[in-house]
Scaffold this active site. Structure first.
Site, PDB file in Angstrom:
ATOM      1  N   PHE A 227       0.854  -1.192   0.000  1.00  0.00           N
ATOM      2  CA  PHE A 227       0.000   0.000   0.000  1.00  0.00           C
ATOM      3  C   PHE A 227       0.892   1.245   0.000  1.00  0.00           C
ATOM      4  O   PHE A 227       0.724   2.164   0.797  1.00  0.00           O
ATOM      5  CB  PHE A 227      -0.926   0.025   1.223  1.00  0.00           C
ATOM      6  CG  PHE A 227      -1.691  -1.250   1.456  1.00  0.00           C
ATOM      7  CD1 PHE A 227      -2.879  -1.487   0.787  1.00  0.00           C
ATOM      8  CD2 PHE A 227      -1.220  -2.210   2.343  1.00  0.00           C
ATOM      9  CE1 PHE A 227      -3.598  -2.663   1.006  1.00  0.00           C
ATOM     10  CE2 PHE A 227      -1.925  -3.385   2.562  1.00  0.00           C
ATOM     11  CZ  PHE A 227      -3.112  -3.615   1.894  1.00  0.00           C
ATOM     12  N   SER A 250      -2.294  -0.890  -5.564  1.00  0.00           N
ATOM     13  CA  SER A 250      -3.259  -1.263  -6.608  1.00  0.00           C
ATOM     14  C   SER A 250      -3.549  -0.105  -7.563  1.00  0.00           C
ATOM     15  O   SER A 250      -4.164  -0.305  -8.612  1.00  0.00           O
ATOM     16  CB  SER A 250      -4.572  -1.736  -5.975  1.00  0.00           C
ATOM     17  OG  SER A 250      -5.150  -0.706  -5.200  1.00  0.00           O
ATOM     18  N   ASP A 296       0.708  -0.621   5.474  1.00  0.00           N
ATOM     19  CA  ASP A 296       0.060   0.654   5.803  1.00  0.00           C
ATOM     20  C   ASP A 296      -1.185   0.824   4.935  1.00  0.00           C
ATOM     21  O   ASP A 296      -1.228   1.687   4.054  1.00  0.00           O
ATOM     22  CB  ASP A 296       1.050   1.809   5.594  1.00  0.00           C
ATOM     23  CG  ASP A 296       0.483   3.150   6.038  1.00  0.00           C
ATOM     24  OD1 ASP A 296      -0.442   3.156   6.871  1.00  0.00           O
ATOM     25  OD2 ASP A 296       0.953   4.191   5.548  1.00  0.00           O
ATOM     26  N   CYS A 336      -5.222   2.977  10.309  1.00  0.00           N
ATOM     27  CA  CYS A 336      -5.597   4.385  10.404  1.00  0.00           C
ATOM     28  C   CYS A 336      -7.110   4.537  10.566  1.00  0.00           C
ATOM     29  O   CYS A 336      -7.662   5.616  10.367  1.00  0.00           O
ATOM     30  CB  CYS A 336      -5.110   5.167   9.183  1.00  0.00           C
ATOM     31  SG  CYS A 336      -5.836   4.614   7.614  1.00  0.00           S
TER      32      CYS A 336
END
Length: 392
Positions: A227, A250, A296, A336
């Site tokens: 990520f 992605s 992350d 997060c």
């Protein structure tokens, strides 16, 4: 005189503890024709003043701007922004020649709920998360120019994806100045900020200190940055002396920005490769040749109803990383999601370790940096959780 909202009996208790939200269920009655984003006075069941803030339809009906009966005028905005800048100066974040990237305003953490301002060199990127802040944007921008003085030359407004309604008003665009110079500096490293179409305000400022920590672990490591977005952890790992760094996201646009950022700092460096690929698919197919992995991901849960599935997602993701990482490897893993507590996240990671049958030790427990402060009366503001783990 502002219109008024009156609370039910006993529903003023959280406000007396300075919590900055009024929930819709706490309201007894309200004046007629209060519009979304309008500034209102909040009074108790007996008519005593308790707060002033922005009204909005929905579960959170009022976001409190002040617990004093003040006018929300130019002087108010100037005072709040100056307070935010003064705190960043006190902790050495603002006015740092080696780092011109930081968060100036962090919503409730700076007593300005619904407002985010990030600084990237000479450009401040302002983002509204409430209709009230959107309506005040030009007034806030004028105060920001005055407070920041020569520190900024441009203000870009970026709220198209953060406001809960559609409007004919401009949601993205410059409120002050105009610049296409989107290169900023973080701890001596350069990066391009996509404030036009990127996520958040264009960069994840909240991982600055965690990226710096990763740099100290990177020497000689084979690094996988999942990520990766625009590659922040990747180029810190390269400066730290990593043997190789693979960045995975992605989004093709994110991968392109990652390549540009690596080239800005390490032109022609063959240690780095980037892959546009789904994270779970990449981990499934990856070999066990990485000894430093960063996870992350974006928020898996935006609301409490998604918590259960989010925790399953964190468990699955971390289990795959535990299964793939080399013996003696180090895993940086984050959440997060605001609704995922530290305990929730740790339990998901513990479950993943057990399912992968790996011995794991905690080296660090990570969180958001000081320029993303948590209002002591608003614990919900603690959203970023992270663990650094040694995997046997």
């Amino acid at each position: 005189m502002y219109k008024q909202i009156q609370l039910r009996k006993g529903k003023d208790e959280s406000l007396r503890r300075f919590h900055p939200w009024v929930f819709s269920g706490a309201i007894l009655r309200m004046d007629e024709d209060i519009e979304e984003g309008e500034i209102v006075r909040v009074v108790t069941n007996t008519g005593d003043f308790i707060a002033v803030g922005h009204y909005q339809q929905g579960s959170i009906a009022v976001r409190v701007l002040s617990f004093s009966d003040v006018q929300i005028d130019d002087e108010f905005w100037h005072s709040r922004l100056l307070s935010a800048l003064t705190m960043r100066q006190a902790i050495g974040i603002a006015d740092n020649a080696d780092n011109n990237t930081y968060r100036l305003v962090h919503g409730e953490g700076d007593n300005l709920p619904g407002l985010i301002i990030d600084v990237y060199g000479q450009t401040a990127v302002m983002q509204a998360h409430s209709i009230g802040m959107h309506l005040c944007r030009k007034q806030i921008a004028r105060a920001l120019v005055d407070v920041m003085d020569s520190r900024i030359s441009h203000i870009y407004y970026k709220s198209e994806t953060t406001l809960p309604f559609m409007t004919a008003d401009d949601m993205n665009g410059f409120l002050y100045g105009n610049s296409d110079d989107n290169i900023a500096t973080e701890n001596g490293l350069k990066f391009r900020v996509d404030w036009l179409k990127g996520q958040k305000t264009g960069f994840f400022v909240d991982q600055r200190e965690n990226r710096s920590l990763l740099e100290h672990y990177a020497k000689g490591k084979r690094v996988l940055n999942m990520f990766c977005y625009t590659g922040g952890f990747s180029f810190y790992a390269m400066r730290g002396g990593a043997m190789l760094v693979h960045s995975v996201d992605s989004s093709a646009k994110a991968i392109e920005l990652t390549k540009q950022n690596v080239e800005l700092n390490f032109p022609g460096d063959a240690r780095h490769e980037a892959y546009c690929e789904d994270a779970f698919k990449y981990l499934e197919q990856a070999g066990s040749n990485y000894n430093l992995i960063i996870l992350d991901p974006p928020a898996f849960a935006k609301h409490r109803g998604a918590l259960h599935n989010a925790l399953k997602g964190y468990t699955r993701l971390n289990q795959k990383a535990f299964e793939k990482i080399e013996k003696g490897g180090i895993l940086f893993t984050f959440s997060c999601s605001q609704v995922v507590t530290k305990d929730h996240f740790r339990n998901a990671v513990f479950t993943a370790a057990a399912l992968a049958k790996r011995k794991v030790r905690i080296l660090h427990q990570l969180h958001q940096p000081a320029d993303h402060p948590i209002n002591i009366y608003h614990p919900e503001g603690e959203y970023l959780k992270g663990l650094v783990l040694y995997v046997e």
